[in-house]
Motif scaffolding. Structure first.
Motif, PDB file in Angstrom:
ATOM      1  N   UNK A  70       0.870  -1.180   0.000  1.00  0.00           N
ATOM      2  CA  UNK A  70       0.000   0.000   0.000  1.00  0.00           C
ATOM      3  C   UNK A  70       0.904   1.226   0.000  1.00  0.00           C
ATOM      4  N   UNK A  71       1.010   1.959  -1.114  1.00  0.00           N
ATOM      5  CA  UNK A  71       1.875   3.147  -1.149  1.00  0.00           C
ATOM      6  C   UNK A  71       1.266   4.309  -0.358  1.00  0.00           C
ATOM      7  N   UNK A  72       2.124   4.957   0.430  1.00  0.00           N
ATOM      8  CA  UNK A  72       1.689   6.070   1.291  1.00  0.00           C
ATOM      9  C   UNK A  72       2.631   7.249   1.077  1.00  0.00           C
ATOM     10  N   UNK A  73       2.070   8.409   0.759  1.00  0.00           N
ATOM     11  CA  UNK A  73       2.882   9.628   0.656  1.00  0.00           C
ATOM     12  C   UNK A  73       2.894  10.282   2.037  1.00  0.00           C
ATOM     13  N   UNK A  74       4.077  10.368   2.629  1.00  0.00           N
ATOM     14  CA  UNK A  74       4.204  10.862   4.000  1.00  0.00           C
ATOM     15  C   UNK A  74       4.218  12.391   4.041  1.00  0.00           C
TER      16      UNK A  74
END
Length: 353
Positions: A179-183
């Motif tokens: 699951x890609x997450x932009x921090x």
């Protein structure tokens, strides 16, 4: 003999033709609640992207009370480590055994060529352990430590995916649900977020990276759930902000970050995708486990069995070759003995003459 006492009513219903197996889901529910649930979440990303803060925000707990942050000089020489923290969470009688696997040191070294081998080894080890327990005699109490989901944190300061991001996701996408997450989404404007999301999705498709895709809502689901699923799908990759601080905003206490220009609320869907990420994780936790079991674990298991079959075949060929060599050696010995015996007989006959 008749048992005296309180009369027990065994009739299910006055409805004719009612047997009662419609009650089976309630039995499964009671058994599941009594047993509790297990889930393993892995978080991967460079240091300083707020991974620990986000995890603590998601589950309202402090998983890292004694963590020491290394200095810059230590980070350069640091290798990737695996830190698994397990916590028992109970909510309204439902118990969740949550294991969060952190990967400190990832992406910190100057040479990051081999930095994800430790992570891949850990994922494979959990599969191997589960396969061993499943093949053993006592299969009733197997603890499932397989990694069901990986939050991969992407830096908001770049212009898309870095080469390390691409190589790592390609290395694990057949082993775990990504699951890609932009921090740290509060460092971006709304337009910058949408632009970065599109760029990342384009690069994921370009490089053939398989991320976790939410299952489509069934046709018999209510409209609210269908709309929720559509919004969650449209939000990937999730732009999130994490915070454990309570701040007063508009007369109420909220978790967020205070800036000179205002407050960023963690649980406000207009400010970031934190609530969407949590909703995705909670509502699709069962699906994440099923995909891990039916796809990733089965792939590992079949590969493992193939390797085992190849090893058995090689062993069988080795023993067959040894038997043939031994048989040939015996035949040669017998022929030699016969030849020696024939020469001896000839010598005796010559002497008699």
């Amino acid at each position: 003999w008749l048992v005296s006492g309180t009369d027990v009513n065994f009739s299910f219903s006055e409805t004719p033709g009612y047997v009662g197996f419609a009650n089976l889901p309630n039995q499964v529910h009671r058994k599941s609640v009594k047993k509790g649930f297990e889930f393993t979440l892995m978080v991967v990303g460079e240091s300083g992207l707020g991974k620990s803060t986000l995890i603590n925000s998601l589950f309202l707990t402090d998983l890292y009370p004694e963590r020491i942050i290394p200095g810059a000089a230590e980070k350069i020489e640091r290798t990737v480590q695996i830190e698994a923290s397990t916590v028992e969470i109970e909510e309204r009688g439902v118990k969740l055994r949550l294991t969060v696997v952190d990967t400190p040191g990832y992406g910190d070294a100057i040479n990051c060529r081999d930095c994800f081998k430790t992570i891949i080894s850990y994922i494979d080890e959990q599969f191997e352990r589960y396969l061993h327990d499943e093949s053993g005699l006592n299969r009733r109490h197997i603890i499932d430590n397989r990694v069901h989901c990986c939050f991969y944190f992407i830096s908001p300061f770049g212009h898309g995916l870095k080469p390390l991001d691409v190589e790592f996701m390609k290395a694990i996408h057949n082993k775990v649900n990504i699951v890609p997450v932009i921090a740290k989404a509060d460092t971006l404007s709304l337009k910058e977020r949408e632009r970065l999301k599109k760029r990342i999705l384009d690069e994921i498709e370009e490089h053939g990276i398989k991320i976790y895709h939410l299952p489509d809502a069934e046709s018999d689901e209510d409209e609210d759930f269908k709309e929720q699923t559509r919004l969650l799908k449209a939000s990937i990759p999730f732009c999130v902000v994490g915070s454990n601080q309570l701040i007063e905003a508009k007369g109420k206490k909220v978790r967020g970050r205070l800036y000179p220009w205002g407050v960023v609320e963690v649980e406000n869907p207009e400010h970031n995708d934190f609530l969407k990420l949590r909703t995705m994780l909670i509502t699709h936790m069962q699906d994440l486990q099923e995909v891990t079991q039916d796809l990733h674990y089965e792939n590992f298991r079949s590969e493992r069995l193939k390797r085992g079959d190849k090893a058995k075949t090689s062993l069988m060929l080795y023993f067959q070759l040894r038997r043939m060599q031994e048989m040939i050696a015996r035949m040669q010995a017998q022929m030699q003995m016969q030849m020696q015996g024939g020469e001896g007989d000839s010598a005796v006959q010559g002497h008699n003459v």
